[in-house]
Design an enzyme around this catalytic site. Structure first.
Site, PDB file in Angstrom:
ATOM      1  N   TYR A 304       0.814  -1.228   0.000  1.00 29.24           N
ATOM      2  CA  TYR A 304       0.000   0.000   0.000  1.00 29.24           C
ATOM      3  C   TYR A 304       0.846   1.276   0.000  1.00 29.24           C
ATOM      4  O   TYR A 304       0.294   2.356   0.176  1.00 29.24           O
ATOM      5  CB  TYR A 304      -0.855   0.065   1.278  1.00 29.24           C
ATOM      6  CG  TYR A 304      -1.841  -1.037   1.495  1.00 29.24           C
ATOM      7  CD1 TYR A 304      -2.894  -1.254   0.606  1.00 29.24           C
ATOM      8  CD2 TYR A 304      -1.768  -1.850   2.630  1.00 29.24           C
ATOM      9  CE1 TYR A 304      -3.824  -2.246   0.839  1.00 29.24           C
ATOM     10  CE2 TYR A 304      -2.698  -2.850   2.870  1.00 29.24           C
ATOM     11  CZ  TYR A 304      -3.714  -3.038   1.966  1.00 29.24           C
ATOM     12  OH  TYR A 304      -4.635  -4.016   2.196  1.00 29.24           O
ATOM     13  N   CYS A 330      13.995 -12.120  -0.401  1.00 31.80           N
ATOM     14  CA  CYS A 330      14.575 -11.961  -1.727  1.00 31.80           C
ATOM     15  C   CYS A 330      13.589 -11.279  -2.665  1.00 31.80           C
ATOM     16  O   CYS A 330      13.087 -11.880  -3.627  1.00 31.80           O
ATOM     17  CB  CYS A 330      15.030 -13.308  -2.268  1.00 31.80           C
ATOM     18  SG  CYS A 330      16.627 -13.732  -1.602  1.00 31.80           S
TER      19      CYS A 330
END
Ligand code: PLP
Length: 403
Positions: A304, A330
């Site tokens: 968001y 990762c």
């Protein structure tokens, strides 16, 4: 930094990191703020449990007389596990199967439908025997950004207010008893006017439904994320919506209940994510602090673009320096970009604030990482309310195929 007099560094020492810590007193204060704001109306708070579903938090809500709003049958079951009677649970699903809705009916929940297809099926199955509420999409653009605005014309949520005639046809055809109308237009709404506009849509539609028991104005109240951030003025919203509601009840000819469904407002600021610095890494451009957490535990910054304040609680009194706080996943998982923190050393504990809502409940096992523990601070003492996951949890449901 302390919660109820308890230093967060001690909590980190006792339970390890990463760990979510919740301030029970703050949740109670937020509930009281809502009750004060809406003091002039017959208020019922239905906590939007998706924000934070830990059973101990649900029990805390129940102990404060707060009801619940659940969006899945699993959330319904968690609320029941916490001691809620099914009749106290509002079930507000979106795009679920009719079988799941039937399951909620059989359990005895209150039902809130948000599409005409399910309303018709509901009428065919139950006629007027089981009352139902309707989620109306009022076509109001509201909320912090497009991902959390859900009452506009392109949103999948609710039955369009422009389809009111079709609603009334189905209701009449099957003699359906509509006991509530509901709007929820988004999250992070500051403007009292947005709530009033949503309310007016409900008031206008309500005269078509003689069996109403409540009007539900949803959640979405904004909490401050940055130090100088604005928040929803609950007194203003409460007073204005209550006044409009009371006026409406007079014209409706009967007193109804006024419902709201806050999630973030009740639990966001009560939550803290404590993490440890694994590495402090200089590059020609940026100094990174890599911590033992990431978007797997707190997805809000990447999903968001949410801002969470960060403090280095091990570094009191040190000089400050600018860092990007990043996770160990990762992926690019920046938790906080370009923040001035007390100089960070490996092993320092950092706290990410406003981590109560949509934080643990959106956590995953991505990169096969384990979900953190959860701790509740209540009456000045820290209580473990969810154990840290263990490696066995990653294997639990796997059915291994041998070659
Ligand atoms: N009610 C419904 C139907 C929702 O979908 C949500 C959030 O998605 C809420 C209430 C709670 O919103 P907030 O946490 O912004 O108060």
């Amino acid at each position: 930094m302390k919660i109820q007099g308890l230093p967060l560094t001690e909590v980190a020492q006792q339970f390890g990191t990463p760990v979510y810590v919740y301030d029970g007193e703050k949740i109670v204060t937020q509930i009281e703020n809502l009750k004060t704001g809406f003091a002039k109306a017959p208020l019922k708070i239905k906590y939007a449990v998706k924000a934070l579903t830990n059973v101990s938090i649900l029990k805390l809500m129940k102990s404060q007389g707060v009801g619940v709003d659940a969006v899945s049958i699993e959330e319904v079951r968690l609320c029941m596990h916490a001691g809620y009677a099914a009749s106290e649970i509002m079930y507000t699903p979106n795009c679920v199967s009719f079988e799941e809705i039937q399951e909620a009916v059989e359990l005895g929940c209150m039902i809130n439908l948000d599409n005409l297809v399910m309303l018709r099926k509901f009428g065919q199955e139950y006629g007027g025997k089981i009352p139902v509420a309707l989620r109306i999409n009022p076509h109001i653009m509201a909320g912090g950004n497009s991902k959390i605005s859900v009452g506009h014309i392109h949103s999948k949520f609710g039955i369009s207010i422009l389809q009111l005639d079709q609603i009334l046809e189905v209701v009449e055809e099957f003699g359906i008893s509509v006991n509530g109308l509901h709007v929820h237009t988004g999250s992070d709404i500051m403007d009292a006017d947005v709530f009033l506009r949503g309310a007016r849509v409900l008031f206008d539609s309500a005269k078509n439904f003689p069996d109403l028991r409540f009007l539900d104005f949803g959640g979405g109240f904004k909490v401050p994320y940055k130090p100088d951030d604005v928040q929803t003025d609950m007194v203003k919203v409460g007073e204005e919506v209550s006044a409009a509601f009371n006026e409406f009840c007079e014209s409706y000819g009967r007193s109804l209940e006024l419902w709201i469904e806050p999630g973030k407002y009740l639990v966001s600021a009560a939550g803290y994510l404590l993490v440890s610095a694994n590495v402090v890494k200089d590059t020609p451009e940026i100094t990174f602090v890599g911590v033992d957490s990431g978007l797997n535990h707190l997805i809000r910054p990447m999903f968001y673009k949410a801002y969470h304040q960060v403090e280095n609680i091990s570094g009191e009194g040190r000089d400050t320096k600018r860092y990007d706080v990043v996770g160990y996943i990762c992926e690019t998982d920046t938790l906080a970009a370009s923040r001035e923190l007390a100089e960070v050393e490996t092993g320092d504990v950092l706290v990410l604030k406003n981590a109560g809502a949509y934080a643990y409940s959106m956590a995953s096992n991505y990169n096969s990482r384990l979900r953190p523990a959860e701790v509740l601070v209540w009456k000045g003492k820290a209580h473990l309310i969810r154990k840290r996951e263990e490696f066995e949890d990653l294997l639990r449901n796997q059915v291994v195929f041998e070659f």
